[in-house]
Design an enzyme around this catalytic site. Sequence first.
Site, PDB file in Angstrom:
ATOM      1  N   HIS A 130       3.651  -4.476   9.504  1.00 16.71           N
ATOM      2  CA  HIS A 130       3.507  -4.354  10.943  1.00 16.71           C
ATOM      3  C   HIS A 130       2.157  -4.852  11.464  1.00 16.71           C
ATOM      4  CE1 HIS A 130       6.859  -1.834   9.934  1.00 16.71           C
ATOM      5  NE2 HIS A 130       6.057  -1.067   9.211  1.00 16.71           N
ATOM      6  N   GLU A 161      12.372  -9.286   2.637  1.00 15.51           N
ATOM      7  CA  GLU A 161      11.583  -8.119   3.048  1.00 15.51           C
ATOM      8  C   GLU A 161      12.438  -6.878   2.858  1.00 15.51           C
ATOM      9  OE1 GLU A 161      10.081  -6.270   7.274  1.00 15.51           O
ATOM     10  OE2 GLU A 161       9.913  -8.435   7.035  1.00 15.51           O
ATOM     11  N   ARG A 193       4.908  11.156  -2.719  1.00 15.73           N
ATOM     12  CA  ARG A 193       4.520  10.994  -1.309  1.00 15.73           C
ATOM     13  C   ARG A 193       5.717  11.214  -0.395  1.00 15.73           C
ATOM     14  NH1 ARG A 193       4.220   5.125   1.395  1.00 15.73           N
ATOM     15  NH2 ARG A 193       3.592   5.814   3.450  1.00 15.73           N
ATOM     16  N   ASP A 237       1.266 -15.383   7.192  1.00 18.07           N
ATOM     17  CA  ASP A 237       0.896 -16.781   6.945  1.00 18.07           C
ATOM     18  C   ASP A 237       1.120 -17.176   5.489  1.00 18.07           C
ATOM     19  OD1 ASP A 237       0.192 -17.148   9.590  1.00 18.07           O
ATOM     20  OD2 ASP A 237      -1.976 -17.026   9.233  1.00 18.07           O
ATOM     21  N   ARG A 243       6.407   0.728  13.944  1.00 16.83           N
ATOM     22  CA  ARG A 243       7.090   0.226  12.746  1.00 16.83           C
ATOM     23  C   ARG A 243       8.293  -0.655  13.087  1.00 16.83           C
ATOM     24  NH1 ARG A 243       4.940   3.050   8.354  1.00 16.83           N
ATOM     25  NH2 ARG A 243       4.098   5.096   8.886  1.00 16.83           N
ATOM     26  N   PRO A 285       0.792  -1.221   0.000  1.00 18.01           N
ATOM     27  CA  PRO A 285       0.000   0.000   0.000  1.00 18.01           C
ATOM     28  C   PRO A 285       0.828   1.275   0.000  1.00 18.01           C
ATOM     29  CG  PRO A 285      -0.236  -1.171   2.085  1.00 18.01           C
ATOM     30  CD  PRO A 285       0.531  -2.051   1.173  1.00 18.01           C
ATOM     31  N   ASN A 286       0.347   2.209  -0.778  1.00 17.74           N
ATOM     32  CA  ASN A 286       0.853   3.569  -0.900  1.00 17.74           C
ATOM     33  C   ASN A 286       2.184   3.671  -1.639  1.00 17.74           C
ATOM     34  OD1 ASN A 286      -1.368   4.772   0.525  1.00 17.74           O
ATOM     35  ND2 ASN A 286      -0.489   3.876   2.366  1.00 17.74           N
ATOM     36  N   ALA A 336       2.869  -0.703   5.208  1.00 19.63           N
ATOM     37  CA  ALA A 336       2.310  -0.777   6.559  1.00 19.63           C
ATOM     38  C   ALA A 336       1.795  -2.169   6.916  1.00 19.63           C
ATOM     39  CB  ALA A 336       1.200   0.256   6.729  1.00 19.63           C
ATOM     40  N   ARG A 352      11.875   5.289  12.913  1.00 20.07           N
ATOM     41  CA  ARG A 352      10.544   5.900  12.785  1.00 20.07           C
ATOM     42  C   ARG A 352       9.690   5.551  13.996  1.00 20.07           C
ATOM     43  NH1 ARG A 352       8.319   4.958   6.958  1.00 20.07           N
ATOM     44  NH2 ARG A 352       6.974   6.670   7.631  1.00 20.07           N
ATOM     45  N   HIS A 410      12.515  -2.406   2.873  1.00 18.53           N
ATOM     46  CA  HIS A 410      11.904  -1.120   3.237  1.00 18.53           C
ATOM     47  C   HIS A 410      12.798  -0.006   2.731  1.00 18.53           C
ATOM     48  CE1 HIS A 410       8.978  -3.126   5.716  1.00 18.53           C
ATOM     49  NE2 HIS A 410       9.957  -3.873   6.166  1.00 18.53           N
ATOM     50  N   ILE A 411      12.200   1.017   2.211  1.00 22.03           N
ATOM     51  CA  ILE A 411      12.929   2.176   1.710  1.00 22.03           C
ATOM     52  C   ILE A 411      13.499   2.970   2.875  1.00 22.03           C
ATOM     53  CG2 ILE A 411      12.682   4.358   0.457  1.00 22.03           C
ATOM     54  CD1 ILE A 411      10.429   2.839  -1.184  1.00 22.03           C
ATOM     55  N   SER A 412      12.681   3.194   3.877  1.00 19.58           N
ATOM     56  CA  SER A 412      13.121   3.971   5.043  1.00 19.58           C
ATOM     57  C   SER A 412      13.706   3.031   6.097  1.00 19.58           C
ATOM     58  CB  SER A 412      11.946   4.742   5.640  1.00 19.58           C
ATOM     59  OG  SER A 412      11.015   3.850   6.221  1.00 19.58           O
ATOM     60  N   TYR A 451      10.747   9.128   1.335  1.00 15.58           N
ATOM     61  CA  TYR A 451      10.747   8.145   0.249  1.00 15.58           C
ATOM     62  C   TYR A 451      11.439   8.603  -1.034  1.00 15.58           C
ATOM     63  CZ  TYR A 451       7.405   5.856   3.276  1.00 15.58           C
ATOM     64  OH  TYR A 451       6.807   5.250   4.343  1.00 15.58           O
ATOM     65  N   ASN A 500       8.118  -5.380  -0.378  1.00 11.96           N
ATOM     66  CA  ASN A 500       7.924  -4.227   0.498  1.00 11.96           C
ATOM     67  C   ASN A 500       6.429  -4.167   0.766  1.00 11.96           C
ATOM     68  OD1 ASN A 500       7.606  -1.776   1.762  1.00 11.96           O
ATOM     69  ND2 ASN A 500       9.058  -0.695   0.449  1.00 11.96           N
TER      70      ASN A 500
END
Length: 150
Positions: free
Chosen positions: A78, A96, A17, A85, A109, A9-10, A75, A105, A98-100, A22, A72
């Site tokens: 978390h 996995e 954004r 599953d 997170r 998402p996003n 949200a 944060r 993540h950009i940040s 990001y 990625n």
Amino acid sequence: MKIIILNGPNLNLLGTREKSVYGSRSFEDYFEELKEAFPALELSYFQSNTEGTLIDKLHEVGFGDYKGIIFNAGAYTHTSVAISDAIKAIETPVVEVHISNVYAREAFRHKSMLAAYCTGVIAGFGLESYRLALQYFERLKPKQIGFGIK
């Protein structure tokens, strides 16, 4: 070797954004750069804002031709037991990303529901987190993929 990048998402809003977190590049532009940088890999990309759609895609690519998934989950990382599953249930190894730096944060997170079922986690290197994950898969010999996970 077939590798898919899944974004949650996003992440369709990359480039517009929260540029301070990001960056200002769209993922589509960056993906073209990745394809050029990794010509030996057959890369594909999928993004969805919907949890069930991401789970369906994991099920679709989690057995068979794909040798790696770079994910990625945004949200959902978390919060989603269902995605956790799905990763646990499939055979294809997942990294996995993540950009940040999620640990720099908000406290919520700092917990990943997915990490326990992933080969590894890469976070905090901006879009280059994806490149690092691709380098991991590129350097493995086919029989090593999935070694030591699940």
